[in-house]
Design a protein around this motif. Structure first.
Motif, PDB file in Angstrom:
ATOM      1  N   ALA A   1       1.511  -5.194   0.648  1.00  0.00           N
ATOM      2  CA  ALA A   1       1.924  -5.395   1.819  1.00  0.00           C
ATOM      3  C   ALA A   1       1.742  -4.274   2.436  1.00  0.00           C
ATOM      4  O   ALA A   1       1.164  -3.939   4.000  1.00  0.00           O
ATOM      5  CB  ALA A   1       3.536  -4.967   2.204  1.00  0.00           C
ATOM      6  N   ILE A   2       0.978  -2.738   2.677  1.00  0.00           N
ATOM      7  CA  ILE A   2       0.814  -1.964   2.834  1.00  0.00           C
ATOM      8  C   ILE A   2      -0.564  -1.600   3.396  1.00  0.00           C
ATOM      9  O   ILE A   2      -1.034  -1.868   4.762  1.00  0.00           O
ATOM     10  CB  ILE A   2       1.003  -0.418   1.582  1.00  0.00           C
ATOM     11  N   CYS A   3      -1.702  -2.811   2.591  1.00  0.00           N
ATOM     12  CA  CYS A   3      -3.052  -2.434   2.846  1.00  0.00           C
ATOM     13  C   CYS A   3      -3.195  -3.127   3.858  1.00  0.00           C
ATOM     14  O   CYS A   3      -3.850  -3.442   4.451  1.00  0.00           O
ATOM     15  CB  CYS A   3      -3.157  -3.288   1.307  1.00  0.00           C
ATOM     16  N   ARG A   4      -2.124  -4.698   3.401  1.00  0.00           N
ATOM     17  CA  ARG A   4      -2.438  -5.683   4.665  1.00  0.00           C
ATOM     18  C   ARG A   4      -1.840  -4.925   6.395  1.00  0.00           C
ATOM     19  O   ARG A   4      -2.958  -4.976   6.902  1.00  0.00           O
ATOM     20  CB  ARG A   4      -1.070  -6.659   4.311  1.00  0.00           C
ATOM     21  N   HIS A   5      -1.329  -4.239   5.827  1.00  0.00           N
ATOM     22  CA  HIS A   5      -0.929  -3.299   7.344  1.00  0.00           C
ATOM     23  C   HIS A   5      -1.404  -2.417   7.603  1.00  0.00           C
ATOM     24  O   HIS A   5      -1.982  -2.257   9.253  1.00  0.00           O
ATOM     25  CB  HIS A   5       0.693  -3.080   7.985  1.00  0.00           C
ATOM     26  N   LEU A   6      -2.289  -1.790   6.944  1.00  0.00           N
ATOM     27  CA  LEU A   6      -3.265  -0.377   6.911  1.00  0.00           C
ATOM     28  C   LEU A   6      -4.658  -1.509   7.274  1.00  0.00           C
ATOM     29  O   LEU A   6      -6.015  -0.114   7.545  1.00  0.00           O
ATOM     30  CB  LEU A   6      -2.953   0.647   5.987  1.00  0.00           C
ATOM     31  N   GLN A   7      -4.489  -2.012   6.883  1.00  0.00           N
ATOM     32  CA  GLN A   7      -6.319  -3.079   7.125  1.00  0.00           C
ATOM     33  C   GLN A   7      -7.201  -2.378   5.953  1.00  0.00           C
ATOM     34  O   GLN A   7      -8.304  -1.862   5.916  1.00  0.00           O
ATOM     35  CB  GLN A   7      -6.404  -3.068   8.353  1.00  0.00           C
ATOM     36  N   CYS A   8      -6.736  -2.546   4.565  1.00  0.00           N
ATOM     37  CA  CYS A   8      -7.762  -1.320   3.510  1.00  0.00           C
ATOM     38  C   CYS A   8      -8.159  -2.330   2.753  1.00  0.00           C
ATOM     39  O   CYS A   8      -6.853  -2.908   2.255  1.00  0.00           O
ATOM     40  CB  CYS A   8      -6.865   0.119   3.964  1.00  0.00           C
ATOM     41  N   SER A   9      -7.832  -1.577   0.941  1.00  0.00           N
ATOM     42  CA  SER A   9      -7.703  -2.654   0.223  1.00  0.00           C
ATOM     43  C   SER A   9      -6.841  -0.931  -0.774  1.00  0.00           C
ATOM     44  O   SER A   9      -7.230   0.041  -0.399  1.00  0.00           O
ATOM     45  CB  SER A   9      -8.849  -2.396  -0.465  1.00  0.00           C
ATOM     46  N   PRO A  10      -6.268  -1.276  -2.234  1.00  0.00           N
ATOM     47  CA  PRO A  10      -6.389  -0.497  -2.868  1.00  0.00           C
ATOM     48  C   PRO A  10      -6.499   0.533  -2.938  1.00  0.00           C
ATOM     49  O   PRO A  10      -6.008   1.805  -3.167  1.00  0.00           O
ATOM     50  CB  PRO A  10      -5.502  -1.493  -4.238  1.00  0.00           C
ATOM     51  N   GLY A  11      -8.044   0.014  -3.308  1.00  0.00           N
ATOM     52  CA  GLY A  11      -8.659   2.191  -3.561  1.00  0.00           C
ATOM     53  C   GLY A  11      -8.646   2.634  -2.464  1.00  0.00           C
ATOM     54  O   GLY A  11      -8.889   4.156  -2.621  1.00  0.00           O
TER      55      GLY A  11
END
Length: 69
Positions: free
Chosen positions: A50-60
């Motif tokens: 969810a964090i990555c989806r909303h920040l438009q990023c990847s876990p890395g």
């Protein structure tokens, strides 16, 4: 081994406040603060997703592995 959490960096890049992200993700601002400060012992994949989806990023982009010296 150390995992560095650079959530503040990504929040700044996206010009988003942590309270806004916490609301979007569905976690408390206090839990997000624990994660941001690096005091978290674990994170659920659903929360990370969810964090990555909303920040438009990847876990890395958020989690950095650094070897102990």
């Amino acid at each position: 081994m150390a995992i560095i959490i650079e959530l503040d960096v990504m929040l700044a890049k996206r010009k988003m406040k942590s309270t806004e992200l916490a609301e979007l993700v569905g976690i408390t601002p206090q839990n997000l603060s624990v994660l941001r400060s690096g005091r978290a012992k674990a994170i659920r994949f659903s929360t990370l997703d969810a964090i990555c989806r909303h920040l438009q990023c990847s876990p890395g982009d958020i989690l950095i592995h650094k070897e102990d010296e």
